[in-house]
Design a protein around this motif. Structure first.
Motif, PDB file in Angstrom:
ATOM      1  N   THR A  86       0.709  -1.056  -0.028  1.00  0.00           N
ATOM      2  CA  THR A  86       0.055   0.004  -0.003  1.00  0.00           C
ATOM      3  C   THR A  86       0.860   1.263   0.051  1.00  0.00           C
ATOM      4  N   CYS A  87       1.939   1.191   0.799  1.00  0.00           N
ATOM      5  CA  CYS A  87       2.665   2.590   0.801  1.00  0.00           C
ATOM      6  C   CYS A  87       3.457   2.677  -0.350  1.00  0.00           C
ATOM      7  N   LEU A  88       4.042   1.713  -0.809  1.00  0.00           N
ATOM      8  CA  LEU A  88       4.756   1.917  -2.096  1.00  0.00           C
ATOM      9  C   LEU A  88       3.995   2.134  -3.381  1.00  0.00           C
ATOM     10  N   THR A  89       2.812   1.467  -3.421  1.00  0.00           N
ATOM     11  CA  THR A  89       2.016   1.714  -4.463  1.00  0.00           C
ATOM     12  C   THR A  89       1.328   3.461  -4.353  1.00  0.00           C
ATOM     13  N   LEU A  90       1.160   3.770  -3.249  1.00  0.00           N
ATOM     14  CA  LEU A  90       0.666   5.124  -2.980  1.00  0.00           C
ATOM     15  C   LEU A  90       1.839   6.281  -3.395  1.00  0.00           C
ATOM     16  N   VAL A  91       2.941   5.992  -3.270  1.00  0.00           N
ATOM     17  CA  VAL A  91       4.002   6.968  -3.693  1.00  0.00           C
ATOM     18  C   VAL A  91       4.183   6.952  -4.945  1.00  0.00           C
ATOM     19  N   ILE A  92       4.382   5.767  -5.569  1.00  0.00           N
ATOM     20  CA  ILE A  92       4.484   5.757  -7.041  1.00  0.00           C
ATOM     21  C   ILE A  92       3.161   6.325  -7.841  1.00  0.00           C
ATOM     22  N   ALA A  93       2.033   5.746  -7.321  1.00  0.00           N
ATOM     23  CA  ALA A  93       0.850   6.205  -7.936  1.00  0.00           C
ATOM     24  C   ALA A  93       0.862   7.829  -7.843  1.00  0.00           C
TER      25      ALA A  93
END
Length: 281
Positions: A86-93
């Motif tokens: 969730t954290c990595l996806t949010l940053v990249i998204a």
């Protein structure tokens, strides 16, 4: 005449509420049955005729789960993997969506089409290729394999959702920061992100749900009990000669609670983010 008019106008409303009530019962009854089954003994679950409420309430299934380090490990693994994804996806998204929303560049439309097209590919068709890649890169049976694989499926939708939401924000917000001497980076993290909380929460909830519930890749890309997640743990309770139904129901209840709490806490932001992101693209 007035009575007829009243009846004819009220009938659609009554039918609508009746349909909603039937749908509510149909959707919540399995959850209620699961909860009360977790409070029964394994023998009582098979009692005939079936009973919704247990004759003797017992939390033995929950105690068995909490006292088993292996089963507790399933929950720790699910929290860790889902949280990191969730954290990595949010940053990249967020970074990707900001670029799509605020800048024009070559192949922008092509990239958009590519991202959308990835959503049309059934995940099961990619199982064997991903397994081969994971083995080739020597990350089989690791957290990294699960995290990278899950992000492949969460990122496209997250980018689309965040791009749709950022498109609803006026570009004057960025321009005001640039006029004051700030950079695009400052505009993104100091202005755009704080006012995009509904969209971010909606994306986070979706991503967490997908990573928490995933079963197929978690089963294929891991083999040690130290890396199994909750869906795999529930499946492992299905023995060759007997099923631990009460423990399965208890673990299902415990596995559903984080998702329920997450949705209830973020419901206002989730609905706002979903609707705002669908208004303008």
């Amino acid at each position: 005449m007035a009575k007829r008019s009243f009846k004819s106008s009220a009938l659609p409303t009554i039918l609508t509420y009746l349909g909603l009530a039937v749908g509510l019962v149909f959707s919540t009854f399995p959850i209620v049955w699961m909860f009360f089954s977790s409070l029964k003994s394994n023998t009582e679950i098979f009692a005939l005729p079936p009973r919704l409420l247990p004759e003797d309430f017992t939390v033995a299934a929950y105690l068995t789960i909490f006292n088993d380090p292996v089963k507790v490990r399933f929950f720790i693994n699910s929290y860790f993997v889902a949280g990191v994804v969730t954290c990595l996806t949010l940053v990249i998204a967020i970074l990707t969506a900001y670029g799509f929303s605020r800048y024009s560049f070559r192949f922008k439309n092509t990239l958009n089409i590519f991202i959308i097209s990835t959503q049309t590919v059934p995940p099961i068709t990619l199982l064997i290729p991903y397994f081969g890649m994971v083995v080739a890169f020597r990350i089989f049976d690791t957290y990294l394999a699960l995290i990278l694989t899950y992000m492949v499926f969460t990122l496209p939708y997250a980018v689309l959702l965040m791009t749709g939401y950022l498109n609803t924000l006026p570009k004057e917000l960025d321009e005001a920061v640039l006029v004051d001497g700030g950079s695009s980076w400052t505009a993104l993290w100091r202005v755009i992100v704080p006012v995009s909380i509904p969209g971010i929460v909606a994306t986070a909830v979706y991503t967490f749900l997908l990573a928490w519930n995933e079963f197929l890749f978690a089963l294929t890309l891991t083999k040690s009990m130290d890396l199994r997640t909750v869906p795999i743990g529930i499946q492992l309770l299905m023995g060759q000669h007997a099923f631990e139904w009460n423990e399965m129901m208890a673990m299902s209840v415990l596995g559903s609670l984080p998702l329920l709490v997450l949705y209830l806490v973020a419901q206002r932001y989730f609905l706002a983010g979903m609707t705002a992101g669908s208004v303008k693209s």
